[in-house]
Write a protein that holds these residues in place. Structure first.
Motif, mmCIF file in Angstrom:
data_model
loop_
_atom_site.group_PDB
_atom_site.id
_atom_site.type_symbol
_atom_site.label_atom_id
_atom_site.label_comp_id
_atom_site.label_asym_id
_atom_site.label_seq_id
_atom_site.Cartn_x
_atom_site.Cartn_y
_atom_site.Cartn_z
ATOM 1 N N ALA A 172 0.836 -1.208 0.000
ATOM 2 C CA ALA A 172 0.000 0.000 0.000
ATOM 3 C C ALA A 172 0.867 1.253 0.000
ATOM 4 O O ALA A 172 0.570 2.234 -0.698
ATOM 5 N N ALA A 173 1.965 1.226 0.778
ATOM 6 C CA ALA A 173 2.883 2.368 0.812
ATOM 7 C C ALA A 173 3.502 2.601 -0.558
ATOM 8 O O ALA A 173 3.694 3.749 -0.981
ATOM 9 N N GLY A 174 3.817 1.515 -1.259
ATOM 10 C CA GLY A 174 4.377 1.645 -2.605
ATOM 11 C C GLY A 174 3.366 2.189 -3.594
ATOM 12 O O GLY A 174 3.701 3.012 -4.454
ATOM 13 N N ILE A 175 2.119 1.739 -3.468
ATOM 14 C CA ILE A 175 1.070 2.192 -4.386
ATOM 15 C C ILE A 175 0.855 3.699 -4.286
ATOM 16 O O ILE A 175 0.682 4.381 -5.299
ATOM 17 N N ILE A 176 0.893 4.220 -3.067
ATOM 18 C CA ILE A 176 0.669 5.666 -2.910
ATOM 19 C C ILE A 176 1.963 6.469 -3.016
ATOM 20 O O ILE A 176 1.966 7.677 -2.819
#
Length: 205
Positions: A172-176
């Motif tokens: 999720a951190a990578g996606i955002i």
């Protein structure tokens, strides 16, 4: 000047507190803690029951350490931690406890988990370039992505310390596109999780 600086610091802390209260961060952490306690107690209870009534866990773990090379066990763990945390880390911590060098292998496990999270982060970054996969994960991980957008580093801290799938938080951190250096800093708390859990698990096995 000092009083003004202190006042500004207090005001900022107060605003952050109000923000996290308003957005439900404290409720999320509390609910996560409640959910985490039961699996931990069940795991410890299962270890005790199996050890006393079914088989000698200590002997089994010693057999595993003698049968499989540390590199093989650590590789399986790294793959698991890179792909949504498929295998509970507690099993590997128990394995480390019966190895020839418990704290060395515990540290290697913590490092494997940390690096697995880094892999997950870059998986998150990469999939944003694949529209179909990105859309599918946006739906499947909507809650994680929404929470990461709201709370950022604090959610990564919670994911690193609590039994929440760290890989999902990292994806999720990578996606955002959460700042990578900040992610690496917050993720270091993964080591604290392993050492704290080892205090209990090493005693059990």
């Amino acid at each position: 000047m000092r009083d003004k600086a202190k006042s500004k610091k207090k005001s900022r802390i107060r605003l952050l507190h109000q923000y996290y209260s308003y957005t439900g961060f404290y409720s999320f952490v509390w609910n996560s803690l409640k959910k985490a306690v039961l699996p931990i107690l069940l795991f410890v209870g299962a270890l005790w029951a199996i050890d006393h009534f079914f088989l000698d866990i200590e002997k089994m773990l010693v057999t595993v350490t003698e049968t499989y090379a540390p590199f093989e066990v650590l590789s399986i763990f790294f793959i698991s931690e890179s792909l949504l945390g498929l295998i509970p880390p507690e099993l590997f911590i128990a394995w480390a406890g019966k190895s020839s060098k418990p704290f060395l292998f515990l540290t290697l496990l913590a490092t494997g988990s940390y690096l697995g999270g880094v892999v997950s982060y870059w998986i998150g970054v990469s999939i944003t370039k694949i529209p179909a996969v990105h859309e599918a994960l946006e739906v499947k991980m909507a809650k994680h992505i929404k929470n990461t957008r709201k709370w950022g580093g604090f959610l990564i801290i919670v994911g690193a310390l609590l039994p929440i799938p760290f890989a999902m938080t990292s994806i999720a951190a990578g996606i955002i596109r959460f700042p990578f250096l900040s992610y690496l800093t917050f993720g270091l708390l993964r080591y604290a999780r392993f050492y704290l859990y080892a205090l209990v698990i090493f005693e059990m096995v």
